[in-house]
Design a protein around this motif. Structure first.
Motif, mmCIF file in Angstrom:
data_model
loop_
_atom_site.group_PDB
_atom_site.id
_atom_site.type_symbol
_atom_site.label_atom_id
_atom_site.label_comp_id
_atom_site.label_asym_id
_atom_site.label_seq_id
_atom_site.Cartn_x
_atom_site.Cartn_y
_atom_site.Cartn_z
ATOM 1 N N GLU A 194 0.833 -1.208 0.000
ATOM 2 C CA GLU A 194 0.000 0.000 0.000
ATOM 3 C C GLU A 194 0.862 1.251 0.000
ATOM 4 O O GLU A 194 0.606 2.195 -0.747
ATOM 5 C CB GLU A 194 -0.930 0.009 1.212
ATOM 6 N N LYS A 195 1.886 1.278 0.827
ATOM 7 C CA LYS A 195 2.770 2.451 0.904
ATOM 8 C C LYS A 195 3.436 2.714 -0.446
ATOM 9 O O LYS A 195 3.608 3.861 -0.854
ATOM 10 C CB LYS A 195 3.835 2.273 1.992
ATOM 11 N N LEU A 196 3.805 1.649 -1.143
ATOM 12 C CA LEU A 196 4.484 1.810 -2.434
ATOM 13 C C LEU A 196 3.564 2.393 -3.509
ATOM 14 O O LEU A 196 4.043 2.937 -4.503
ATOM 15 C CB LEU A 196 5.076 0.484 -2.904
ATOM 16 N N GLU A 209 15.828 -1.931 -14.217
ATOM 17 C CA GLU A 209 14.367 -1.829 -14.228
ATOM 18 C C GLU A 209 13.948 -1.317 -12.852
ATOM 19 O O GLU A 209 14.720 -1.390 -11.902
ATOM 20 C CB GLU A 209 13.730 -3.204 -14.487
ATOM 21 N N GLU A 210 12.716 -0.841 -12.733
ATOM 22 C CA GLU A 210 12.289 -0.319 -11.440
ATOM 23 C C GLU A 210 12.429 -1.381 -10.352
ATOM 24 O O GLU A 210 12.051 -2.537 -10.536
ATOM 25 C CB GLU A 210 10.841 0.162 -11.496
ATOM 26 N N CYS A 211 12.985 -0.964 -9.251
ATOM 27 C CA CYS A 211 13.249 -1.833 -8.098
ATOM 28 C C CYS A 211 12.680 -1.156 -6.860
ATOM 29 O O CYS A 211 12.803 0.067 -6.709
ATOM 30 C CB CYS A 211 14.766 -2.026 -7.976
ATOM 31 N N HIS A 212 12.071 -1.938 -5.976
ATOM 32 C CA HIS A 212 11.551 -1.410 -4.718
ATOM 33 C C HIS A 212 12.425 -1.938 -3.583
ATOM 34 O O HIS A 212 12.683 -3.143 -3.514
ATOM 35 C CB HIS A 212 10.111 -1.847 -4.499
ATOM 36 N N VAL A 213 12.874 -1.031 -2.720
ATOM 37 C CA VAL A 213 13.742 -1.428 -1.619
ATOM 38 C C VAL A 213 13.247 -0.860 -0.303
ATOM 39 O O VAL A 213 12.606 0.190 -0.259
ATOM 40 C CB VAL A 213 15.214 -0.995 -1.839
ATOM 41 N N LEU A 214 13.574 -1.586 0.749
ATOM 42 C CA LEU A 214 13.369 -1.135 2.111
ATOM 43 C C LEU A 214 14.750 -0.796 2.643
ATOM 44 O O LEU A 214 15.695 -1.575 2.456
ATOM 45 C CB LEU A 214 12.726 -2.255 2.938
ATOM 46 N N LEU A 215 14.878 0.369 3.260
ATOM 47 C CA LEU A 215 16.165 0.833 3.780
ATOM 48 C C LEU A 215 16.068 1.041 5.280
ATOM 49 O O LEU A 215 15.049 1.521 5.776
ATOM 50 C CB LEU A 215 16.552 2.174 3.131
#
Length: 120
Positions: free
Chosen positions: A9-11, A90-96
Motif C-alpha cells: 500500500e505504501k508503495l 528496471e524499477e526496483c523497490h527497496v526497504l532501507l
C-alpha cells in the motif's frame, strides 16, 4: 499502540525514483521505502551503515573494487565509509534502514539529492 504498515500500500503512494519515503522509526533509525531506476551517484556515508532489502526487482551495488547483485528477498549492508553506486536497470523497490542522521547522498550534492524526506 502503533498501527501495522502494509508495504504494498505504501508503495502505491509515490512514483518518483530515488526519493526515499519514511515509513517508520525505531531506535534512532528511519525505516524507508524507495523506488529505484537507473543510476544513483557515487557516494558514501562516513558515519552510518546502510541496509538495502530488495522487495521487488533487482539492484546492483557497485563498489570501487567490485559489485554485488541483489534480487527480491535479498539484502546487503553497505558499511559506513564505503563508496557505492546503486543501479537498477528496471524499477526496483527497496526497504532501507538508516540512522536518522544519514544524508541521502552522503556529502555529494547532485540533482538526485533529497534533503527533506517525506513521511508516508
Amino acid at each position: 499502540m502503533n498501527s501495522k504498515v502494509n508495504l504494498k500500500e505504501k508503495l502505491t503512494l509515490f512514483s518518483a525514483h530515488w526519493t526515499p519515503k519514511i515509513i517508520g522509526e525505531l531506535n534512532g533509525q528511519y525505516v524507508k521505502l524507495a523506488k529505484l531506476q537507473g543510476e544513483m551517484v557515487w557516494h558514501d556515508h562516513a558515519n552510518e551503515d546502510e541496509l538495502f532489502l530488495v522487495i521487488k526487482g533487482s539492484i546492483t551495488l557497485h563498489f570501487r573494487d567490485g559489485k554485488i547483485d541483489l534480487n527480491e528477498g535479498e539484502m546487503y549492508i553497505v558499511p559506513k565509509g564505503v563508496e557505492h553506486l546503486p543501479e537498477a536497470k528496471e524499477e526496483c523497490h527497496v526497504l532501507l534502514f538508516e540512522p536518522k542522521s544519514t544524508a541521502h547522498t552522503g556529502d555529494v550534492e547532485s540533482a538526485l539529492t533529497v534533503k527533506d524526506l517525506e513521511w508516508i
